[in-house]
Scaffold this motif. Structure first.
Motif, short mmCIF file in Angstrom:
data_model
loop_
_atom_site.label_atom_id
_atom_site.label_comp_id
_atom_site.label_asym_id
_atom_site.label_seq_id
_atom_site.Cartn_x
_atom_site.Cartn_y
_atom_site.Cartn_z
N ILE A 158 -2.79 -15.23 5.07
CA ILE A 158 -2.68 -15.14 6.53
C ILE A 158 -2.15 -16.45 7.11
O ILE A 158 -1.33 -16.47 8.03
CB ILE A 158 -4.03 -14.77 7.18
N LEU A 173 1.59 -16.65 6.45
CA LEU A 173 2.36 -15.85 7.41
C LEU A 173 2.53 -16.59 8.73
O LEU A 173 3.62 -16.60 9.32
CB LEU A 173 1.67 -14.51 7.65
N GLY A 191 4.89 -9.35 10.56
CA GLY A 191 3.48 -9.42 10.93
C GLY A 191 3.28 -9.56 12.42
O GLY A 191 4.20 -9.93 13.15
N GLU A 225 -4.26 -10.75 13.85
CA GLU A 225 -4.26 -9.62 12.92
C GLU A 225 -5.24 -8.55 13.37
O GLU A 225 -6.36 -8.84 13.79
CB GLU A 225 -4.61 -10.09 11.51
N ASN A 228 -1.09 -3.98 12.15
CA ASN A 228 -0.43 -4.65 11.02
C ASN A 228 0.89 -3.96 10.68
O ASN A 228 0.99 -2.73 10.68
CB ASN A 228 -1.34 -4.64 9.79
N GLN A 270 2.67 -7.84 6.28
CA GLN A 270 1.27 -7.98 6.69
C GLN A 270 0.43 -6.81 6.17
O GLN A 270 -0.73 -6.98 5.82
CB GLN A 270 1.21 -8.04 8.21
#
Length: 487
Positions: free
Chosen positions: A245, A248, A352, A356, A361, A386
């Motif tokens: 994460i 990203l 993404g 989140e 997603n 994602q």
């Protein structure tokens, strides 16, 4: 008279004998002197050569010490590629013996990693004070390991069925059932696990049901080289998927800084077609193909659909052709469909939305070939989703995907399509060149024979030394990739 002549001849012969002996002494004495002199010179030469060899070996050890020093430096200052000086190199260090006396120096030339990579090249030149011209040079490459060191990395229980052939190291944090053919090491973080595909007792962390089926623990795992050609190991340390994460988010920041960021399309997503001249055609996806009549989500899979772009003229809107950004990173806050070809670019494309949320997603879908123009490491593509990386219903019958694929929260694979979904429910062959990292169970085929019948997964060995830009890492420490003497 005769007596006089005999006496004279005898004296003459005695003098001649003495002269011949003297000549012999002179000749052999000279030869002895030459031999002794040669031996002395040879001994001196051998001693000099031995000393030169000793000094060259000492220079080599000094150069090696330079490599070891900078490895230590990177462990304490992983982002410093100027040897703590704040200025450009080369960087000269004094080398002392145990008594604290200087016996030589090593000089470091450091090549920092290119944008998006972690590979550092350290060249260390060692010399002694006694023989400064006897230089030895070692070149070492260091990098922080990324997910791209695996052909397949998974965070769930995995099954590789018959018809699957894998060329490259494969790892799962869950268990692995492997009934295909593995040309490299297969590893699992589990000692044993309950295989979800059938009932019964726990099985080995890595096991096979290809006849004869493996025995159950605590029996010893048999040596099945017909399945695991390079062997299997379990348990081994797990691979960290939670850190992706942050990767990203970092990719998004890099893309925003280099004109490679796209916000929501306002429709269904974007279609990116890569071109061999380092550009891409960008289209907005307005509509998808509807499932054929009676083609339904029989397994109740989350997000099920055709994931195939509509064929009508209004299904897409062309937004333009653009060059690859300077940071070689593209980020889209929407679903993506990707295909095309790259020749010499190193590119990462990510999808993404933040913060989140499982309901928002985004996924990447590949329904047509993504290919490299050459397979010498000059072209590298990373795709990071994602959620899922899909191959949709209307995908090529024989599809090739050249890329390193990462599904952060979802899986890499194909949804379940039954015979009621038309002829595309069954496909011939999928070839993957690169690597796969999937959070959930991967799969392009199902046990009832639907999906891709032949699945070939080949690890791109160039990823080990140079993964795609900003690819997710599995550690925060540098490791030695290669070491060679260059002089």
């Amino acid at each position: 008279m005769v007596k006089f002549i005999n006496t004279f001849l005898n004296k003459l012969l005695r003098h001649a004998a003495r002269g011949a002996l003297l000549i012999h002494l002179i000749v052999f004495g000279s030869i002895g002197i030459v031999i002794i002199g040669g031996l002395v010179q040879w001994s001196i030469g051998q001693n000099r050569l031995a000393r030169q060899r000793s000094l060259r070996e000492m220079a080599f050890e000094i150069a090696e010490a330079g490599v070891d020093y900078y490895r230590w430096h990177l462990a304490h200052a992983p982002n410093d590629f100027q040897d703590g000086t704040g200025s450009t190199g080369p960087y000269v260090h004094i080398f002392n013996n145990r008594a604290g006396e200087q016996i030589g120096t090593f000089t470091l030339t450091i090549t920092p990693p290119p944008t998006g990579s972690t590979m550092v090249i350290v060249e260390s030149s060692g010399v002694t004070l006694e023989s400064p011209h006897a230089e030895r040079v070692i070149r070492a490459r260091f990098a922080i390991p990324s997910l791209a060191k695996f052909a397949i990395a998974a965070n769930a229980d995995m099954r590789f069925g018959e018809g699957t052939e894998v060329f490259g190291p494969t790892h799962s944090n869950g268990g692995i059932r492997f009934d295909g053919l593995a040309h490299n090491l297969i590893t699992s973080a589990r000692t044993s696990y309950d295989d979800p595909d059938h009932s019964g007792a726990n099985e080995f962390g890595v096991h096979t049901h290809d006849a004869p089926t493996d025995p159950l623990p605590p029996a010893a795992a048999p040596n099945r080289t017909d399945i695991f050609m390079a062997g299997r190991q379990f348990p081994v340390p797990a691979v960290d998927f939670t850190g992706i994460i942050n990767d990203l988010a970092d990719i998004k920041t890099q893309a925003q800084a280099s004109n490679g960021y796209y916000s929501s399309s306002g429709a269904l997503g974007y279609h990116v077609t890569l071109q061999s001249n380092d550009t891409y055609i960008l289209k907005r996806v307005n509509s998808l193909q509807s499932p054929p009549q009676w083609c339904t989500n029989q397994l109740g899979q989350s997000g099920w659909g055709t994931w195939s772009i509509g064929t009508g003229g209004s299904a897409q809107t062309t937004l333009g052709t653009h060059p690859f950004p300077s940071a070689n990173v593209l980020f889209f806050e929407d679903h993506l469909w990707i295909d095309g070809q790259i020749s010499s670019a190193r590119l990462t494309i990510a999808s993404g939305k933040f913060p989140e949320n499982p309901s928002t997603n985004t996924s990447i879908t590949i329904n047509n070939d993504i290919i490299y123009s050459a397979y010498d490491g000059s072209a590298v593509l990373g795709l990071i989703a994602q959620n899922n990386i899909n191959v949709g219903l209307s995908s090529e019958n024989d599809i090739r995907i050249d890329a390193a694929l990462v599904a952060k929260n979802g899986r890499i694979g194909r949804y379940y399509y039954w015979t009621t979904c038309g002829s595309s429910y069954i496909r011939s062959q999928i070839t993957l060149w690169g690597m796969l990292a999937t959070n959930q169970r991967y799969g392009f085929a199902y046990t009832d024979g639907t999906g891709y019948q032949t699945r070939n997964i080949t690890y791109d060995a160039s990823l080990l030394y140079a993964p795609p830009p900003s690819f997710p890492l599995t550690s925060d420490q540098y490791t030695l990739l290669s070491w060679e003497e260059v002089k």
